[in-house]
Design an enzyme around this catalytic site. Structure first.
Site, mmCIF file in Angstrom:
data_model
loop_
_atom_site.group_PDB
_atom_site.id
_atom_site.type_symbol
_atom_site.label_atom_id
_atom_site.label_comp_id
_atom_site.label_asym_id
_atom_site.label_seq_id
_atom_site.Cartn_x
_atom_site.Cartn_y
_atom_site.Cartn_z
ATOM 1 C CG ASP A 223 7.416 4.954 -0.137
ATOM 2 O OD1 ASP A 223 7.185 4.995 1.226
ATOM 3 O OD2 ASP A 223 6.815 5.961 -0.601
ATOM 4 C CB SER B 185 5.830 5.224 -3.999
ATOM 5 O OG SER B 185 5.162 5.047 -2.801
ATOM 6 N N PRO B 186 4.148 2.143 -4.736
ATOM 7 C CG PRO B 186 3.473 0.121 -3.749
ATOM 8 C CD PRO B 186 4.685 1.178 -4.113
#
Length: 369
Positions: free
Chosen positions: A88, A45-46
């Site tokens: 995500d 999830s960046p």
């Protein structure tokens, strides 16, 4: 795993567990050092391109897609032909206007059109507990509804990645449970005008229903930002991490996802012993989920402080002073072997890989498998 670690020379190993290792360093460099065709799943999830800067280094929306593509390209090189990238990405508004950014969709198009990924399926993480934001458009002016859904792109290196959705079944709805007790009283196998025919197999109990791509996982991701919070709800899957940090008077990573989210995809897309990598490690929820499920894992985190604090996830139930000493040693440059990793009970491990079906009252028509 050791042969892979030996190649990751640009980073520093903070700690290892029976199944994995946490590294701190530049993820772009570390991704470039991974062997080709060595990873089964990237789960990450960046940092989201929010309108206000966060401590974890989120990018401006305009440069976000180009920045993120660099990571996805290197990840694709090290994926096995049967491997997947699950990412995500939350939504955001444009600066100063109640208009949504399209960054997550532009990123998806770049992954597919420019990098050659296949979109295996789009998922949506619905968080009914998410705090209303942005305050200006939702709370004050009431021009927009609360944003409670994140897009989760399941991308693959080839058209047919490893996957078994049967491993992540959800509990049957109450109506489906009644049907399974006496199938003949509820339906008759026949052809339907829609050609969605119902056969005798519909009344077979397979231990649960196949899940949809809407994952309802409640999670108060902004808990650490509530300064006057006196008690953390026990319902949170990572509440031990939060409680321990609170006792240590240390700030945790402000952007976390619930352990059920990576657990779902790890369970569905990998087998025990497969390699799972998170190149935006944060508080290392992905590593904890992989450890629970018996997968090998690597976590890359740029900030050494967050990387050190993530060890807390593997020390649940241990003495607070021992945890503090461990974190301090890691922050001082030591590489520690966490051999006494806390392990969830069978019930807890199962709950970590399950998601509740959304709208169970209308699920009779779709429960299957």
């Amino acid at each position: 795993m050791q042969d892979v670690l030996d190649r990751l020379r640009s980073g520093r190993v903070c700690y290892t567990t029976p199944h994995g290792a946490q590294l701190t360093g530049d993820s772009l460099e570390l991704l470039g050092e991974l062997p080709a065709n060595s990873v089964d799943l990237f789960m990450t999830s960046p940092p989201f391109p929010l309108l206000r800067k966060k401590a974890y280094g989120n990018k401006d929306q305009e440069e976000y897609v180009a920045w993120l593509v660099k990571f996805a390209k290197l990840a694709k090189d090290s994926l096995k032909p049967t491997g997947s990238l699950v990412i995500d990405i939350g939504g955001a508004y444009q600066q100063g206007e109640p208009v949504r950014s399209l960054h997550q969709f532009r990123a998806l198009l770049a992954f597919v059109d420019d990098l050659g990924y296949s979109l295996a399926e789009e998922f949506y993480w619905y968080n009914p507990s998410k705090l209303p934001s942005p305050i200006e458009w939702v709370n004050k002016r009431k021009w927009r509804a609360k944003d409670a859904v994140n897009t989760v792109w399941w991308l693959s290196k080839t058209e047919r990645p490893k996957a078994d959705v049967g491993k992540v079944r959800v509990p049957y709805s109450k109506s489906m449970q009644q049907l399974l007790k006496d199938p003949a009283a509820y339906y008759t196998p026949k052809e339907r005008p829609s050609h969605h025919n119902i056969g005798k197999a519909f009344g077979v109990d397979n231990g649960g229903a196949l899940p949809s791509n809407l994952l309802e996982i409640p999670f108060l991701e902004d808990l650490l930002e509530i300064s006057n919070l006196l008690e953390l709800p026990n319902s949170q899957s990572n509440d031990a991490y939060l409680r321990t940090l609170k006792a240590m008077e240390r700030p945790g990573h402000p952007a976390r996802f619930p352990i059920k989210l990576p657990s779902f995809f790890i369970e569905m897309l990998t087998d025990p012993g497969d390699v799972v990598v998170d190149f935006f490690g944060g508080s290392n929820t992905t590593g904890r989920a992989a450890e629970n499920l018996g997968r090998s894992w690597l976590s890359f985190e740029l900030d050494p402080a967050y990387a050190a604090l993530s060890a807390v996830r593997f020390m649940e139930g241990q003495d607070l002073k021992a945890i503090q000493r461990t974190v301090k040693e890691i922050e001082g440059g030591a590489t520690l072997e966490l051999t006494e990793v806390s392990t969830p009970s069978g019930k807890e491990a199962e709950s970590g890989a399950r998601v509740e079906p959304t709208n169970a009252s209308t699920q009779l028509s779709i429960d299957a498998g």
